[in-house]
Structures are given as structure tokens and as C-alpha cells.
Design an enzyme around this catalytic site. Structure first.
Site, PDB file in Angstrom:
ATOM      1  N   SER A 217     -26.683 -19.249  46.542  1.00  0.00           N
ATOM      2  CA  SER A 217     -26.507 -18.919  47.654  1.00  0.00           C
ATOM      3  C   SER A 217     -24.442 -19.201  48.268  1.00  0.00           C
ATOM      4  O   SER A 217     -24.801 -20.326  47.423  1.00  0.00           O
ATOM      5  CB  SER A 217     -27.421 -20.089  47.943  1.00  0.00           C
ATOM      6  N   GLY A 222     -23.620 -15.481  52.066  1.00  0.00           N
ATOM      7  CA  GLY A 222     -24.611 -14.892  51.295  1.00  0.00           C
ATOM      8  C   GLY A 222     -24.925 -15.316  50.531  1.00  0.00           C
ATOM      9  O   GLY A 222     -25.373 -16.448  49.808  1.00  0.00           O
ATOM     10  N   GLY A 248     -31.955 -21.950  52.840  1.00  0.00           N
ATOM     11  CA  GLY A 248     -31.962 -21.347  51.375  1.00  0.00           C
ATOM     12  C   GLY A 248     -34.043 -20.962  51.082  1.00  0.00           C
ATOM     13  O   GLY A 248     -33.733 -20.322  49.761  1.00  0.00           O
ATOM     14  N   ASP A 249     -34.225 -21.722  51.423  1.00  0.00           N
ATOM     15  CA  ASP A 249     -36.358 -21.614  51.364  1.00  0.00           C
ATOM     16  C   ASP A 249     -36.617 -20.410  51.875  1.00  0.00           C
ATOM     17  O   ASP A 249     -37.424 -19.624  51.347  1.00  0.00           O
ATOM     18  CB  ASP A 249     -36.772 -23.278  51.728  1.00  0.00           C
TER      19      ASP A 249
END
Length: 306
Positions: A217, A222, A248-249
Site C-alpha cells: 500500500s 495506490g 487497507g482492509d
């Protein structure tokens, strides 16, 4: 079914204030509570995408009871949490509405005993029998062995189930050596793992340490992916303002859902970037704004790197 593991589950509490001032009292304009922890967030996004998701990990005490109650209200998510004697932690996010910035406070998790860890391992192995993929997410609560994720990766591989690992520190270092299908560190976690702050060589170095693929990440820039099929960077068309908690999840949910659907790596990255961006525009982790998702998905730029 896609299985998500959150050993350190949480009750996520989000406060919104007009402006955050240190050393001052604040009037909170909005409060939300959600079942949380990284893997629980992943499960909720997977369910919103139309995938059956099962969430496991630990839950205990009054907070754990609230998490279990709230999880029952999440359509498409099956609760397979294992009871523990300690109390599930809370995480508190304070959103400054003036700037859009978020300040996060994370409580420590409950102490997990050896019998509780053994009970979890039994539940996990049973769940693997019906899983198409597994996400292992987040920090380890006290009492869980530091090599826990390596154990869980090896069990998934023995069952023929692809596994994505999203953690940090020594848990990541040991877990990657067990050869998961994918790891998804952020830039800081990648630097800690490899000793390099240059994302491209660091991502490739992390792959040489055991992971079949590494997806890093890069925040608003992106994702960077090093895989056996090639190396790509996928970026959103513009920087979106909002609450980045849980972005992020959502990327993990995008990667796993696309993997189970047999999509190629560029398509996986497009979905992951679009979901991550759409989560920034949502009020809480584990959710995404559908309109932003569709808008960004059609505009994500994927280029070969290196």
C-alpha cells in the site's frame, strides 16, 4: 466462503468533531460503533461485494458481547468468533471534520491463554474445510505466540487454501517465511521487513523472503504489486479526502474476492484500489461508498513497474 481471521478483534468507535484541538473539551457531533479489527472489516466489505464471509478470532467480556451482537446485524457475515476470558479491546477514531484528518487510539487486546489458543486452532482448522481463501489480519493479542501467523499460513497451505497475510513486525517476518499466497504491507511495514525505503526493490525483496506475491500500500498513490506474473503499480485517478481508516482492509477484500473469481493481477489491483478509495469516502471502516467505487474503478491506472 472466504474466511477472515482477526485475532485481536475490536469494537470500533468513531467520533466526529467540528475541529480537534489538543488540551480542549470537544462536543461530538456523531458517534458510530462497528464490529472491528482488520479481518472483521474485510469480512464486511466481502459481504457487501456479494461474497459469503466468515469471521473468526477471539471475543470476550462486555465489549466482545457488543461486537458479537453487532456482527449478527451484518448481512452476509457468519460469526465464528471463539470466546476468551479477557475483554475485547476498543479502538477510538476521532475525525476532525474541518481538516478531514483522523486521530486513532488503539487499546491493547485481551490476554489469551494457551487453552484458548488451542481452541482457536481447532476452530480454524474446521473452518478451512469450507474456505476458498483466507485473510489473516492485524496485530496479535497478548499471549498469542509471535509465530502464530506462520502456523496459520502453514495450516491453510496444507488444506490447499490460498492465504493473504496482512500484519506487521515480527509476526509478518515469521509469517512470510511460511510462504503465504499474498502479503499486503504498507510502505512503513515493508521498510521494517526489508530495511529498504525504496518501495520497488523492497517489494521484490519481500517476495524473495517467501511470499508468492507482495502488494504494498502506497497510501494515496495506490498499490504496488510484485508477483510471479509481473510487477504493476495501480493508482487512483485523484486523491480523495475523507477518513482513511479501513482503506487497507478494503484493499484486502478486493484482492481476495478477485482471487477467488479467477481475475488476473491487473484486475485484482483495479478492484482493490477502487475499494480502498471508496472506503476513504465512507463514514467508517468496513464500509465503502458504492458511487465512488464505480467511478474510481473505471479510472484506475495500471502500469508495469520496473
Amino acid at each position: 466462503m472466504i474466511l477472515t481471521v482477526t485475532l485481536n478483534t475490536a469494537l470500533d468507535v468513531t467520533y466526529r468533531v467540528p475541529r480537534l484541538h489538543p488540551h480542549a473539551s470537544h462536543r461530538v457531533t456523531d458517534v458510530t460503533e462497528r464490529p472491528g479489527g482488520k479481518g472483521v472489516n474485510v469480512a464486511r466489505v466481502l459481504a457487501a461485494l456479494g461474497h459469503e464471509a466468515t469471521a473468526t478470532g477471539f471475543a470476550g467480556g462486555r465489549t466482545g458481547a457488543v461486537v458479537t451482537e453487532l456482527l449478527a446485524g451484518c448481512p452476509g457475515v457468519t460469526d465464528a468468533l471463539v470466546p476468551c476470558a479477557g475483554t475485547t479491546r476498543r479502538t477510538l477514531a476521532v475525525v476532525d471534520e474541518a481538516s478531514g484528518d483522523t486521530t486513532q487510539f488503539n487499546e491493547p487486546g485481551p490476554l489469551i491463554g494457551s487453552a484458548e489458543w488451542t481452541a482457536f486452532l481447532g476452530r480454524y482448522e474446521d473452518l478451512l474445510a469450507g474456505a476458498r481463501a483466507v485473510a489473516l489480519c492485524g496485530s496479535l493479542p497478548p499471549g498469542v505466540p509471535v509465530g502464530a501467523y506462520a502456523v496459520l499460513v502453514r495450516a491453510a497451505r496444507a488444506a490447499g487454501v490460498p492465504v493473504l497475510l496482512d500484519t506487521s513486525g515480527e509476526a509478518l517476518r515469521r509469517g512470510v517465511a511460511a510462504r503465504p499466497e499474498v502479503i499486503k504491507p504498507n510502505a512503513a511495514e515493508l521498510a521494517e521487513l526489508t530495511g529498504s525505503r525504496d518501495p520497488l526493490p523492497a517489494t521484490r525483496d519481500a517476495r524473495r523472503r517467501g511470499a508468492h506475491a507482495v502488494v504494498t500500500s502506497l497510501g494515496p498513490d495506490g498499490l504496488l504489486a510484485a508477483t510471479a506474473q509481473g510487477t504493476w503499480q495501480a493508482a487512483p485517478p485523484r486523491v480523495l479526502s475523507g477518513n482513511p481508516t479501513g482503506a487497507g482492509d478494503s484493499a484486502v477484500a478486493g484482492l481476495l474476492s478477485a482471487l477467488t473469481e479467477g481475475l488476473d493481477w491487473p484486475a485484482r489491483l483495479i478492484r482493490a484500489v477502487a475499494l480502498s478509495a471508496a472506503t476513504v469516502c465512507a463514514p467508517a471502516a468496513g464500509e465503502f461508498d458504492p458511487r465512488t467505487y464505480e467511478e474510481v474503478r473505471g479510472s484506475v491506472k495500471v502500469t508495469q513497474a520496473g
